[in-house]
Design a protein around this motif. Structure first.
Motif, PDB file in Angstrom:
ATOM      1  N   GLY A 142       5.489   5.433  -4.052  1.00 29.16           N
ATOM      2  CA  GLY A 142       6.888   5.374  -4.471  1.00 29.16           C
ATOM      3  C   GLY A 142       7.197   4.212  -5.386  1.00 29.16           C
ATOM      4  O   GLY A 142       8.306   4.109  -5.909  1.00 29.16           O
ATOM      5  N   GLY A 143       6.251   3.311  -5.566  1.00 31.00           N
ATOM      6  CA  GLY A 143       6.437   2.199  -6.477  1.00 31.00           C
ATOM      7  C   GLY A 143       6.649   0.852  -5.821  1.00 31.00           C
ATOM      8  O   GLY A 143       6.712  -0.169  -6.520  1.00 31.00           O
ATOM      9  N   VAL A 144       6.760   0.798  -4.493  1.00 29.33           N
ATOM     10  CA  VAL A 144       6.931  -0.482  -3.803  1.00 29.33           C
ATOM     11  C   VAL A 144       5.555  -1.127  -3.628  1.00 29.33           C
ATOM     12  O   VAL A 144       4.627  -0.474  -3.128  1.00 29.33           O
ATOM     13  N   PRO A 145       5.385  -2.405  -4.015  1.00 24.69           N
ATOM     14  CA  PRO A 145       4.080  -3.061  -3.838  1.00 24.69           C
ATOM     15  C   PRO A 145       3.661  -3.084  -2.363  1.00 24.69           C
ATOM     16  O   PRO A 145       4.484  -3.366  -1.490  1.00 24.69           O
ATOM     17  N   VAL A 146       2.407  -2.798  -2.122  1.00 24.18           N
ATOM     18  CA  VAL A 146       1.871  -2.750  -0.760  1.00 24.18           C
ATOM     19  C   VAL A 146       0.843  -3.863  -0.587  1.00 24.18           C
ATOM     20  O   VAL A 146      -0.104  -3.965  -1.367  1.00 24.18           O
ATOM     21  N   THR A 147       1.058  -4.689   0.423  1.00 22.55           N
ATOM     22  CA  THR A 147       0.069  -5.680   0.827  1.00 22.55           C
ATOM     23  C   THR A 147      -0.692  -5.109   2.009  1.00 22.55           C
ATOM     24  O   THR A 147      -0.084  -4.695   3.000  1.00 22.55           O
ATOM     25  N   VAL A 148      -2.010  -5.068   1.902  1.00 25.85           N
ATOM     26  CA  VAL A 148      -2.841  -4.464   2.948  1.00 25.85           C
ATOM     27  C   VAL A 148      -3.706  -5.538   3.596  1.00 25.85           C
ATOM     28  O   VAL A 148      -4.321  -6.355   2.899  1.00 25.85           O
ATOM     29  N   ILE A 149      -3.728  -5.535   4.918  1.00 22.71           N
ATOM     30  CA  ILE A 149      -4.707  -6.338   5.656  1.00 22.71           C
ATOM     31  C   ILE A 149      -5.634  -5.364   6.370  1.00 22.71           C
ATOM     32  O   ILE A 149      -5.200  -4.624   7.248  1.00 22.71           O
ATOM     33  N   ARG A 150      -6.887  -5.364   5.964  1.00 20.68           N
ATOM     34  CA  ARG A 150      -7.872  -4.477   6.593  1.00 20.68           C
ATOM     35  C   ARG A 150      -8.595  -5.249   7.692  1.00 20.68           C
ATOM     36  O   ARG A 150      -9.123  -6.329   7.443  1.00 20.68           O
ATOM     37  N   ALA A 151      -8.611  -4.669   8.872  1.00 17.22           N
ATOM     38  CA  ALA A 151      -9.268  -5.308  10.017  1.00 17.22           C
ATOM     39  C   ALA A 151     -10.194  -4.311  10.689  1.00 17.22           C
ATOM     40  O   ALA A 151     -10.075  -3.093  10.506  1.00 17.22           O
TER      41      ALA A 151
END
Length: 312
Positions: A142-151
């Motif tokens: 949708g265009g919102v920046p996504v911060t991902v933490i992969r664990a």
């Protein structure tokens, strides 16, 4: 979230939605964000039952009409939702992430933070890990920046993967083990995951980034089982049987643990994939010293005892 009070980078409080607020990680994250002074909106399907930190609001990622009202006035949102217990979890998680990302854009959110899963894209990822990666992309569509933490495996009282480990050790002094027990993983304490999640809320540099998070120990599943047994002073003999299939393993888990067969199968399929940290950049942004595996296990067992005492 740039500019005035309450916006990202200002050091002021942020109004933030937590989707999955009543879950294993969500309830701990709500408490941490609330303690840090943020305005926490705890999204849950049953707000009347919610007893955690923040203001409870009804929202369901499978009911898109509920999402935008839940997000009203928020600047950021955490997405901690999954449907692993559902036979059709890949489709449901994709639909939920798509709806959430679209609603976030309409509501004017400036950041989504997602707890994803480790695993190399070049590897033959399991359905569970593929789904987690797909959700990363769909949340940002949708265009919102996504911060991902992969664990990887998260160690803490109430976590499905941890409960699987604990119950196997406590119920089976002699264990016939399939090939996946030789796979390497990098477990992390739930408290450290919460610190990382809370820590990426405000820094502008974290917007749109993918981070990898793990504890200090890289262990094979067999070593994880043996260390839990040693900490609990329990006997444990592992007898490898390489031809034991994931399907048979999931049936076996359903007999000796309270993990349902579908969830067990999804987790076991993922245990064939090595999940270790290759990018340490989150340690530069959030310079904490993650808890060792043994200490995380002791903390999880201690919390379980305290929980049982509180209920009795």
């Amino acid at each position: 979230m740039k500019g005035g009070p309450g916006h990202e980078g200002s050091g002021g409080p942020v109004k933030v939605l937590v989707a999955g607020a009543s879950g294993f990680v969500g309830r701990r994250l709500c408490a941490a964000l609330d303690q840090a002074g943020h305005d926490v909106v705890a999204m849950t399907r049953k707000p009347a039952r919610y007893q955690g930190a923040g203001t409870a609001v009804r929202g369901d990622v499978q009911d898109p009409a509920t999402l935008e009202p839940a997000m009203a006035g928020c600047q950021a949102a955490y997405y901690l939702v999954h449907s692993l217990q559902d036979a059709d979890f890949e489709h449901k998680d994709a639909a939920g992430a798509t709806a959430f990302g679209a609603a976030a854009a309409r509501a004017g959110l400036r950041r989504i933070i997602y707890l994803g899963a480790l695993g190399e894209d070049a590897d033959n990822l399991s359905a569970h890990l593929r789904s987690r990666r797909e959700v990363e992309n769909l949340l940002g569509a949708g265009g919102v920046p996504v911060t991902v933490i992969r664990a990887g495996i998260i160690i803490g009282h109430g976590g499905i993967s941890w409960e699987l480990t604990r119950q196997l050790v406590e119920h089976l002094p002699v264990m016939i083990t399939p090939r996946w027990v030789a796979t390497r993983t990098q477990p992390i304490a739930v408290g450290d995951v919460v610190k990382y999640l809370a820590g990426v809320l405000e820094p502008p540099a974290a917007a749109g980034r993918v981070y990898e998070a793990g504890g200090p120990d890289v262990l094979r599943y067999s070593a994880m089982l043996r260390r839990v047994a040693a900490i609990e002073n329990r006997p444990l003999l592992l007898l490898p049987v390489p031809l034991l299939t994931p399907w048979l393993s999931s049936l076996w888990l359903a007999v000796v643990t309270d993990i349902d067969t579908g969830t067990g199968r999804a987790l076991i399929d993922s245990m064939t994939n090595e999940v270790i940290v290759h990018d340490q950049s989150i340690r530069d942004l959030i310079p904490i010293q993650p808890m060792s595996y043994d200490d995380a296990v002791r903390a999880a067992l201690r919390e379980r005892r305290e929980d049982h005492q509180a209920r009795s």
